[in-house]
Design an enzyme around this catalytic site. Structure first.
Site, short mmCIF file in Angstrom:
data_model
loop_
_atom_site.label_atom_id
_atom_site.label_comp_id
_atom_site.label_asym_id
_atom_site.label_seq_id
_atom_site.Cartn_x
_atom_site.Cartn_y
_atom_site.Cartn_z
N CYS A 1 0.83 -1.21 0.00
CA CYS A 1 0.00 0.00 0.00
C CYS A 1 0.86 1.25 0.00
O CYS A 1 1.40 1.66 1.04
CB CYS A 1 -0.92 -0.04 1.23
N CYS B 1 -0.30 4.09 2.20
CA CYS B 1 -0.07 3.90 3.65
C CYS B 1 1.38 4.16 4.01
O CYS B 1 1.67 4.77 5.02
CB CYS B 1 -0.37 2.46 4.08
N ASP B 2 2.29 3.65 3.19
CA ASP B 2 3.68 3.55 3.64
C ASP B 2 4.68 4.41 2.86
O ASP B 2 5.85 4.47 3.24
CB ASP B 2 4.13 2.07 3.58
#
Ligand code: NAP
Length: 312
Positions: free
Chosen positions: A136, A139-140
């Site tokens: 993701c 997300c990261d």
């Protein structure tokens, strides 16, 4: 011994599709039971800011959006239960779901189990997940500012993630196993025009090097034409090679396509089993958006309500 309970409607899954189905069936006084696994909220809980969900002009954090949807479902009488369902019998009514904590039966079932990102199947990938390996980018990505980032895949997801990750990384390698991208023309163009992206063609990742303590240090890639391997230094690997629908509970019981996506009737959430409805990513490999999932959850709930009425 596990307990037993019967419900008019059970909804499996707590992403935007499942929670929208809960809001609608709840408002129809059907007192739905929504069952979710250990990670409630679906894929949106693994994203950061959602900028394209209507009604949030400033954007909204994925987990916050899911909490709001859950609160809204609760307002209309949805019960929410965490359990892992290991078996489903929809061959006869009432339908039966066997979980770790209880056995559940229902008159109508709404399946909203979503999809899971695919992995390469390398042991190191699981060990380093969250320590430099991710599925993701939203997300990261921000953890890898000014670092070297690898994205694996050649579809729209991989191209989108590669472009997005150039906001953070000083260099992004897009590693693809063929000499042509599968992505749409517009996404391909964006990748080709982005000076920070370098495409590594005909290459399969066969190893990811690193440790939980130090993170990722390199990938080993195998040339799919010559079979030769080499290492490519990097700090992060984002796997973007597609998704698998979470439909295994219903394999052999519902119509599915060759990739395991449940196939509803055209323009409908009805499956080929009366009383079983489907919504969200487990039936959608094309759009895969929170808003389309929510829309299909609404369709499933309305059709479920009408079907139950027709049975009385
Ligand atoms: P996808 O189109 O199935 O592409 C998966 C990519 O990963 C392919 O390039 C495939 O290679 C590669 N791949 C698959 N298994 C692999 C493996 N084991 N090792 C190495 N590479 C592997 O999946 P997606 O990109 O997630 O897209 C799914 C759907 O969502 C598509 O319909 C797409 O258009 C849509 N989508 C749209 C947008 C957008 O429009 N903004 C964004 C994301 C996704 P091959 O090409 O060799 O098969």
């Amino acid at each position: 011994m596990s307990s037993k309970s019967h419900h008019k409607v059970i909804i499996l899954g707590s992403g935007p599709a499942g929670l929208t189905a809960a809001i609608y069936t709840g408002r129809a006084n059907l007192s739905p039971l929504l069952i979710h696994g250990p990670l409630p909220g679906g894929q949106l809980t693994t994203t950061t800011e959602v900028e394209n969900f209507p009604g949030f002009p400033e954007g909204v954090m994925g987990p916050d959006l899911m909490q709001l949807m859950e609160k809204q479902a609760g307002r209309f009488g949805t019960s929410i239960q965490m359990d892992t369902i290991s078996a489903a019998d929809i061959s006869k009514r009432p339908f039966t779901l066997t979980g770790s904590n209880a056995v559940y039966t229902c008159d109508a079932l709404i399946i909203a189990t979503g999809a899971t990102p695919k992995l390469l199947g390398l042991p190191c990938e699981r060990t380093l997940m969250g320590y430099g390996v991710s599925t993701c980018a939203t997300c990261d990505g921000a953890f890898f500012r000014d670092r070297i980032i690898v994205v694996n895949g050649g579809g729209d997801s991989a191209c989108e993630e590669a472009n997005f990750l150039t906001r953070f990384g000083k260099k992004v390698y897009l590693v693809h196993r063929r000499d042509q991208l599968r992505a749409s023309k517009i996404m391909q163009e964006r990748v080709m025009k982005n000076p920070k992206i370098e495409i590594v063609w005909n290459s399969q990742i066969v190893d990811i090097k690193g440790s939980k303590e130090a993170g990722v240090s390199a990938i080993t890639i195998k040339d799919t034409k010559t079979g030769q391997t080499r290492d490519l230094a990097c700090d992060a690997v984002f796997i973007a090679i597609g998704h698998s629908p979470n439909s295994s509970l219903f394999k052999g019981q519902l119509r599915m396509d060759e990739n395991g996506y449940i196939v509803p009737e055209p323009n409908s959430a009805k499956t080929d089993k009366p009383g079983v409805f489907v919504c969200g990513d487990v039936q959608d490999h094309v759009f895969r958006q929170a808003i389309t999932a929510a829309g299909s959850g609404c369709m499933a709930a309305i059709e479920c309500e009408r079907w139950l009425e027709s049975q009385e």
